[in-house]
Design a protein around this motif. Structure first.
Motif, PDB file in Angstrom:
ATOM      1  N   GLY A 170      36.479  37.867  36.415  1.00 42.87           N
ATOM      2  CA  GLY A 170      35.553  38.180  35.324  1.00 42.87           C
ATOM      3  C   GLY A 170      35.114  36.956  34.539  1.00 42.87           C
ATOM      4  N   GLY A 171      35.636  35.789  34.867  1.00 47.43           N
ATOM      5  CA  GLY A 171      35.290  34.581  34.111  1.00 47.43           C
ATOM      6  C   GLY A 171      33.878  34.107  34.419  1.00 47.43           C
ATOM      7  N   TYR A 195      43.993  16.526  30.534  1.00 48.39           N
ATOM      8  CA  TYR A 195      42.910  17.358  31.037  1.00 48.39           C
ATOM      9  C   TYR A 195      41.599  16.910  30.410  1.00 48.39           C
ATOM     10  CZ  TYR A 195      44.060  19.845  26.705  1.00 48.39           C
ATOM     11  OH  TYR A 195      44.350  20.154  25.405  1.00 48.39           O
ATOM     12  N   PRO A 255      48.721  31.144  30.102  1.00 49.69           N
ATOM     13  CA  PRO A 255      49.445  31.352  28.842  1.00 49.69           C
ATOM     14  C   PRO A 255      50.655  32.271  29.025  1.00 49.69           C
ATOM     15  CG  PRO A 255      47.071  31.534  28.489  1.00 49.69           C
ATOM     16  CD  PRO A 255      47.268  31.380  29.973  1.00 49.69           C
ATOM     17  N   ARG A 273      34.321  23.660  30.042  1.00 52.40           N
ATOM     18  CA  ARG A 273      35.666  24.210  30.223  1.00 52.40           C
ATOM     19  C   ARG A 273      36.621  23.032  30.404  1.00 52.40           C
ATOM     20  NH1 ARG A 273      33.277  28.011  28.963  1.00 52.40           N
ATOM     21  NH2 ARG A 273      33.253  30.134  29.795  1.00 52.40           N
ATOM     22  N   TYR A 274      37.925  23.308  30.266  1.00 47.60           N
ATOM     23  CA  TYR A 274      38.913  22.256  30.521  1.00 47.60           C
ATOM     24  C   TYR A 274      39.412  22.339  31.954  1.00 47.60           C
ATOM     25  CZ  TYR A 274      39.070  21.698  25.483  1.00 47.60           C
ATOM     26  OH  TYR A 274      38.729  21.478  24.185  1.00 47.60           O
ATOM     27  N   PHE A 275      39.423  21.216  32.651  1.00 44.83           N
ATOM     28  CA  PHE A 275      40.046  21.128  33.970  1.00 44.83           C
ATOM     29  C   PHE A 275      40.905  19.865  34.003  1.00 44.83           C
ATOM     30  CE2 PHE A 275      36.074  23.481  35.508  1.00 44.83           C
ATOM     31  CZ  PHE A 275      36.715  24.703  35.560  1.00 44.83           C
ATOM     32  N   SER A 276      42.025  19.955  34.739  1.00 45.80           N
ATOM     33  CA  SER A 276      42.958  18.823  34.795  1.00 45.80           C
ATOM     34  C   SER A 276      42.799  18.099  36.125  1.00 45.80           C
ATOM     35  CB  SER A 276      44.399  19.322  34.707  1.00 45.80           C
ATOM     36  OG  SER A 276      44.521  20.248  33.664  1.00 45.80           O
ATOM     37  N   GLY A 304      34.969  31.477  38.647  1.00 44.08           N
ATOM     38  CA  GLY A 304      34.581  32.148  39.900  1.00 44.08           C
ATOM     39  C   GLY A 304      33.387  31.463  40.548  1.00 44.08           C
ATOM     40  N   GLN A 352      48.366  20.986  24.107  1.00 43.12           N
ATOM     41  CA  GLN A 352      46.945  21.315  24.113  1.00 43.12           C
ATOM     42  C   GLN A 352      46.293  20.889  22.801  1.00 43.12           C
ATOM     43  OE1 GLN A 352      46.044  25.363  24.825  1.00 43.12           O
ATOM     44  NE2 GLN A 352      43.908  25.136  24.324  1.00 43.12           N
ATOM     45  N   SER A 376      47.070  26.791  39.117  1.00 41.20           N
ATOM     46  CA  SER A 376      46.359  25.513  38.971  1.00 41.20           C
ATOM     47  C   SER A 376      47.032  24.621  37.930  1.00 41.20           C
ATOM     48  CB  SER A 376      44.886  25.742  38.625  1.00 41.20           C
ATOM     49  OG  SER A 376      44.791  26.521  37.458  1.00 41.20           O
ATOM     50  N   TYR A 426      47.172  27.250  30.003  1.00 40.13           N
ATOM     51  CA  TYR A 426      45.794  27.260  30.497  1.00 40.13           C
ATOM     52  C   TYR A 426      45.080  28.504  30.030  1.00 40.13           C
ATOM     53  CZ  TYR A 426      46.126  23.233  33.548  1.00 40.13           C
ATOM     54  OH  TYR A 426      46.218  21.973  34.036  1.00 40.13           O
ATOM     55  N   ALA A 465      48.037  21.016  38.728  1.00 37.14           N
ATOM     56  CA  ALA A 465      47.135  19.850  38.757  1.00 37.14           C
ATOM     57  C   ALA A 465      47.676  18.653  37.960  1.00 37.14           C
ATOM     58  CB  ALA A 465      45.740  20.258  38.272  1.00 37.14           C
ATOM     59  N   LEU A 501      41.478  21.076  40.902  1.00 38.45           N
ATOM     60  CA  LEU A 501      41.846  22.310  41.601  1.00 38.45           C
ATOM     61  C   LEU A 501      41.442  23.446  40.672  1.00 38.45           C
ATOM     62  CD1 LEU A 501      43.421  23.949  43.780  1.00 38.45           C
ATOM     63  CD2 LEU A 501      45.456  23.627  42.362  1.00 38.45           C
ATOM     64  N   ARG A 519      40.916  27.556  39.924  1.00 35.69           N
ATOM     65  CA  ARG A 519      41.319  28.910  40.331  1.00 35.69           C
ATOM     66  C   ARG A 519      40.389  29.912  39.655  1.00 35.69           C
ATOM     67  NH1 ARG A 519      44.422  33.124  38.202  1.00 35.69           N
ATOM     68  NH2 ARG A 519      44.688  32.005  36.244  1.00 35.69           N
TER      69      ARG A 519
HETATM   70  C1  LIG Z   1      44.351  22.583  28.763  1.00 33.83           C
HETATM   71  C2  LIG Z   1      43.683  23.374  29.844  1.00 33.83           C
HETATM   72  C3  LIG Z   1      43.591  22.860  31.126  1.00 33.83           C
HETATM   73  C4  LIG Z   1      43.018  23.624  32.152  1.00 33.83           C
HETATM   74  N1  LIG Z   1      42.963  23.135  33.432  1.00 33.83           N
HETATM   75  C5  LIG Z   1      42.511  23.918  34.435  1.00 33.83           C
HETATM   76  C6  LIG Z   1      42.505  23.465  35.802  1.00 33.83           C
HETATM   77  O1  LIG Z   1      42.885  22.340  36.123  1.00 33.83           O
HETATM   78  N2  LIG Z   1      42.065  24.324  36.756  1.00 33.83           N
HETATM   79  C7  LIG Z   1      41.625  25.593  36.450  1.00 33.83           C
HETATM   80  O2  LIG Z   1      41.244  26.329  37.360  1.00 33.83           O
HETATM   81  N3  LIG Z   1      41.597  26.028  35.163  1.00 33.83           N
HETATM   82  C8  LIG Z   1      42.016  25.228  34.162  1.00 33.83           C
HETATM   83  N4  LIG Z   1      41.987  25.679  32.863  1.00 33.83           N
HETATM   84  C9  LIG Z   1      41.365  26.981  32.575  1.00 33.83           C
HETATM   85  C10 LIG Z   1      39.840  26.795  32.439  1.00 33.83           C
HETATM   86  O3  LIG Z   1      39.542  25.880  31.401  1.00 33.83           O
HETATM   87  C11 LIG Z   1      39.124  28.101  32.095  1.00 33.83           C
HETATM   88  O4  LIG Z   1      39.686  28.669  30.939  1.00 33.83           O
HETATM   89  C12 LIG Z   1      39.242  29.093  33.222  1.00 33.83           C
HETATM   90  O5  LIG Z   1      38.696  28.518  34.389  1.00 33.83           O
HETATM   91  C13 LIG Z   1      38.479  30.379  32.885  1.00 33.83           C
HETATM   92  O6  LIG Z   1      37.131  30.071  32.602  1.00 33.83           O
HETATM   93  P1  LIG Z   1      36.003  31.161  32.876  1.00 33.83           P
HETATM   94  O7  LIG Z   1      34.720  30.654  32.328  1.00 33.83           O
HETATM   95  O8  LIG Z   1      36.017  31.571  34.301  1.00 33.83           O
HETATM   96  O9  LIG Z   1      36.516  32.403  32.030  1.00 33.83           O
HETATM   97  P2  LIG Z   1      35.929  32.869  30.616  1.00 33.83           P
HETATM   98  O10 LIG Z   1      34.560  33.437  30.835  1.00 33.83           O
HETATM   99  O11 LIG Z   1      36.077  31.756  29.640  1.00 33.83           O
HETATM  100  O12 LIG Z   1      36.967  34.005  30.248  1.00 33.83           O
HETATM  101  C14 LIG Z   1      36.920  35.287  30.909  1.00 33.83           C
HETATM  102  C15 LIG Z   1      38.144  36.093  30.529  1.00 33.83           C
HETATM  103  O13 LIG Z   1      39.309  35.522  31.132  1.00 33.83           O
HETATM  104  C16 LIG Z   1      40.274  35.178  30.135  1.00 33.83           C
HETATM  105  N5  LIG Z   1      40.818  33.878  30.544  1.00 33.83           N
HETATM  106  C17 LIG Z   1      40.255  32.672  30.354  1.00 33.83           C
HETATM  107  N6  LIG Z   1      41.025  31.706  30.896  1.00 33.83           N
HETATM  108  C18 LIG Z   1      42.092  32.323  31.435  1.00 33.83           C
HETATM  109  C19 LIG Z   1      43.238  31.868  32.143  1.00 33.83           C
HETATM  110  N7  LIG Z   1      43.441  30.564  32.400  1.00 33.83           N
HETATM  111  N8  LIG Z   1      44.135  32.802  32.555  1.00 33.83           N
HETATM  112  C20 LIG Z   1      43.947  34.114  32.313  1.00 33.83           C
HETATM  113  N9  LIG Z   1      42.871  34.607  31.644  1.00 33.83           N
HETATM  114  C21 LIG Z   1      41.964  33.730  31.211  1.00 33.83           C
HETATM  115  C22 LIG Z   1      39.493  35.077  28.825  1.00 33.83           C
HETATM  116  O14 LIG Z   1      40.331  35.372  27.711  1.00 33.83           O
HETATM  117  C23 LIG Z   1      38.419  36.115  29.016  1.00 33.83           C
HETATM  118  O15 LIG Z   1      38.897  37.398  28.692  1.00 33.83           O
HETATM  119  C24 LIG Z   1      42.514  24.907  31.851  1.00 33.83           C
HETATM  120  C25 LIG Z   1      42.565  25.389  30.537  1.00 33.83           C
HETATM  121  C26 LIG Z   1      43.138  24.641  29.544  1.00 33.83           C
HETATM  122  C27 LIG Z   1      43.193  25.200  28.144  1.00 33.83           C
END
Ligand SMILES: Cc1cc2nc3c(=O)[nH]c(=O)nc-3n(C[C@H](O)[C@H](O)[C@H](O)COP(=O)(O)OP(=O)(O)OC[C@H]3O[C@@H](n4cnc5c(N)ncnc54)[C@H](O)[C@@H]3O)c2cc1C
Length: 406
Positions: free
Chosen positions: A234-235, A200, A381, A211-214, A239, A5, A277, A406, A280, A228, A230
Motif C-alpha cells: 500500500g506504500g 541513511y 518499527p 523517503r529514507y533509504f540506507s 512498491g 533516527q 531491509s 524503519y 542495509a 535494498l 522492500r
Molecule cells: C531511518 C530509515 C531508513 C530506511 N531505510 C530503508 C531502506 O534501506 N530500504 C527500504 O526499503 N526502506 C527503508 N526505509 C523505509 C522507507 O523510508 C519508507 O518508509 C518505506 O519504503 C515505505 O514508503 P512508502 O512510500 O512505500 O509508504 P508510505 O506511502 O509512506 O506509507 C504507506 C503505509 O505504510 C506504513 N509504513 C511506512 N513505512 C513502513 C515500514 N517501514 N514498515 C511498515 N509500515 C510502513 C505507513 O505508516 C502507511 O500506513 C527506511 C526508513 C527509515 C525511517
C-alpha cells in the motif's frame, strides 16, 4: 539506549512524561502543561491554519510540500510537542537542538530559504497567539517565543552550517528484482555522496516524494551507491520503486542522517540484529570493517519472514568466510517459503550457520542477554520495538543499545 533516527520523527518525549503526568494529577497545571494541552486540543486545525498563513506569505513554498498535507501536519505537531517538552530541560534540550539542526540540514533539499523560515516564524507566532487567546500569560508567551525561535532559527542555522550541495543527482545503472518484494538498486552519482557507513539518506526517486533509504555499501570516491528496497504494502513509493525502477532513472540523494556505527577503537564486541531491509546499514558497516585485518567480533542475526526473503545472505556469508571476526545467523519466522518464493532458498550453502526459525526477538534472546556487547538493531518499527524490549528484559544494559526503526 539511543534511537539514532533523526529524520522527521522527533526522537521521543524530551521530558519525563510520567513525572509530568504525576505533577498534573496533583497540582495546578504548569505553563508548559497548559501549552501542551493547547497543542493537543485541536492539533489539526492549528497546524492547518499555520500552514495556510505561511502559504499566503510564501505561495511558491507550497511546491516544497506534498499535495496531501495531513501526515506532514501531524508530524509537524509532534515536533512542536517535542520541542515544548524539551525547552529548558537540561537533559533533553541538547538532543532537541541537535534534532532541529539536522532537520534544517535535511530541508535544504526542498530549497527552503531564510525568507521562508522568517515567514514561517511569523505565521506560527500569529496563529498560535491568536488561538491561545485568553490563555496567554507572560509564562505561556515566553514558551511560545522559545518554541517559535527554536523551530525556525535552529533549523535555519543548521541549514546554513552545511555548505555542501543540498543533494547529489544519481543515475540508476542497475535494478535487480531479488524477490517479488525486494529490489537492489545500483546508482552512479554525479559526485561522491557524503555519508558514513551505517547512515541513511534522504532519497527522491522519479516518483517525486522523499523517503529514507540506507546504502548497503560504504561511501566511495567513485560515487557508486546501492540500496535494498522492500515493498511496504500500500506504500506510495516502495512498491513502485521495487517494481518499476528503470536503468537511466535520475534520483536525488539528500542529507545523510543517523549515528549507527561501530567504533573500532572503543573496544568491545558487537551484536547486530537486522530485520528485512534493515540489513542495509549493517551490511554497509560490515563491508567497511572488512577493509581492516583486525576488528571486534561481530555477531549478525539477519531475519525476515521467509527463508527466501534473506536476499543478502550469500554476500554476508561470503564476507564471513573471509573475515573470521564475523558470524552470520539467518533467521526466518516461517520455516518454509511460500510457493511464489520457491527457488529463493537456494541461497543456503553448505557450512553456513544453520537457519533458526522464530522472530528475531525470540532467537536473539535465546542466546542470553548479550550484556557485554554493543548492540545495533535495525528493521521495521515493530521488529525493533520487540527486539529492544526483549533484550532489555533479558538484561542487556540500555546504554549498550542503538537502534533505527524503519
Ligand atoms: C531511518 C530509515 C531508513 C530506511 N531505510 C530503508 C531502506 O534501506 N530500504 C527500504 O526499503 N526502506 C527503508 N526505509 C523505509 C522507507 O523510508 C519508507 O518508509 C518505506 O519504503 C515505505 O514508503 P512508502 O512510500 O512505500 O509508504 P508510505 O506511502 O509512506 O506509507 C504507506 C503505509 O505504510 C506504513 N509504513 C511506512 N513505512 C513502513 C515500514 N517501514 N514498515 C511498515 N509500515 C510502513 C505507513 O505508516 C502507511 O500506513 C527506511 C526508513 C527509515 C525511517
Amino acid at each position: 539506549m539511543q534511537r539514532t533516527q533523526a529524520g522527521w520523527t522527533p526522537p521521543g518525549p524530551g521530558r519525563d512524561a510520567d513525572r509530568e503526568r504525576g505533577r498534573m494529577a496533583t497540582a495546578e497545571p504548569s505553563p508548559r502543561q497548559q501549552f501542551l494541552a493547547f497543542l493537543h486540543e485541536d492539533a489539526d486545525t492549528l497546524s492547518a491554519e499555520i500552514f495556510a498563513r505561511f502559504f499566503a506569505y510564501r505561495p511558491a513554498a507550497r511546491a516544497m510540500f506534498p499535495a496531501n498535507m495531513v501526515e506532514h501536519r501531524a508530524v509537524f505537531m509532534d515536533v512542536l510537542v517535542y520541542v515544548v517538552r524539551s525547552i529548558d530541560d537540561p537533559d533533553a534540550e541538547p538532543a532537541m537542538m541537535a534534532f532541529l539542526s539536522q532537520l534544517g540540514r535535511d530541508h535544504r533539499k526542498f530549497g527552503a530559504t531564510t525568507e521562508d523560515y522568517s515567514a514561517f516564524r511569523k505565521s506560527m507566532a500569529m496563529v498560535i497567539s491568536q488561538r491561545l487567546g485568553h490563555r496567554r500569560t507572560p509564562e505561556v508567551d515566553k514558551l511560545l517565543l522559545l518554541l517559535v525561535r527554536a523551530t525556525t532559527e535552529l533549523m535555519n542555522a543548521g541549514a546554513a552550517k552545511d555548505t555542501g550541495p543540498a543533494f547529489v543527482e544519481a543515475t540508476v545503472v542497475e535494478h535487480i528484482r531479488a524477490t517479488r518484494d525486494h529490489a537492489v538498486i545500483r546508482l552512479q552519482a554525479d559526485a561522491p555522496v557524503p555519508y558514513r557507513a551505517g547512515q541513511y539518506l534522504s532519497v527522491r526517486t522519479t516518483l517525486g516524494s522523499w523517503r529514507y533509504f540506507s546504502p548497503t555499501i560504504p561511501p566511495n570516491p567513485g560515487g557508486q551507491i546501492e540500496f535494498l528496497v522492500r515493498t511496504v504494502p500500500g506504500g506510495d513509493v516502495s512498491g513502485p520503486v521495487v517494481a518499476g525502477t528503470r536503468v537511466g532513472d535520475r534520483w536525488r540523494l539528500g542529507a545523510a542522517h543517523g549515528s549507527m556505527q561501530v567504533d573500532r577503537d572503543a573496544g568491545g564486541d558487537v551484536l547486530m540484529v537486522a530485520g528485512g531491509s534493515g540489513v542495509a546499514p549493517m551490511r554497509s558497516i560490515i563491508v567497511d570493517m572488512a577493509r581492516f585485518g583486525e576488528n571486534p567480533r561481530v555477531h549478525l542475526f539477519y531475519g525476515a519472514r521467509h527463508p527466501g526473503d534473506l536476499t543478502e545472505l550469500p554476500t554476508l556469508w561470503r564476507l564471513s568466510i573471509t573475515n573470521p571476526w564475523l558470524t552470520v545467523v539467518p533467521v526466518s519466522e516461517e520455516a518454509e517459503d511460500p510457493w511464489w518464493l520457491a527457488g529463493a532458498d537456494n541461497r543456503y550453502e553448505p557450512g553456513m550457520h544453520s537457519r533458526q526459525t522464530g522472530t528475531l526477538a525470540d532467537v536473539v534472546t535465546s542466546y542470553g542477554a548479550w550484556s557485554d556487547r554493543r548492540v545495533l538493531v535495525c528493521g521495521s518499527p515493530k521488529m525493533v520495538e520487540a527486539t529492544v524490549d526483549r533484550l532489555l528484559a533479558a538484561g542487556t544494559p540500555p546504554g549498550n543499545i542503538a537502534f533505527d526503526p524503519y
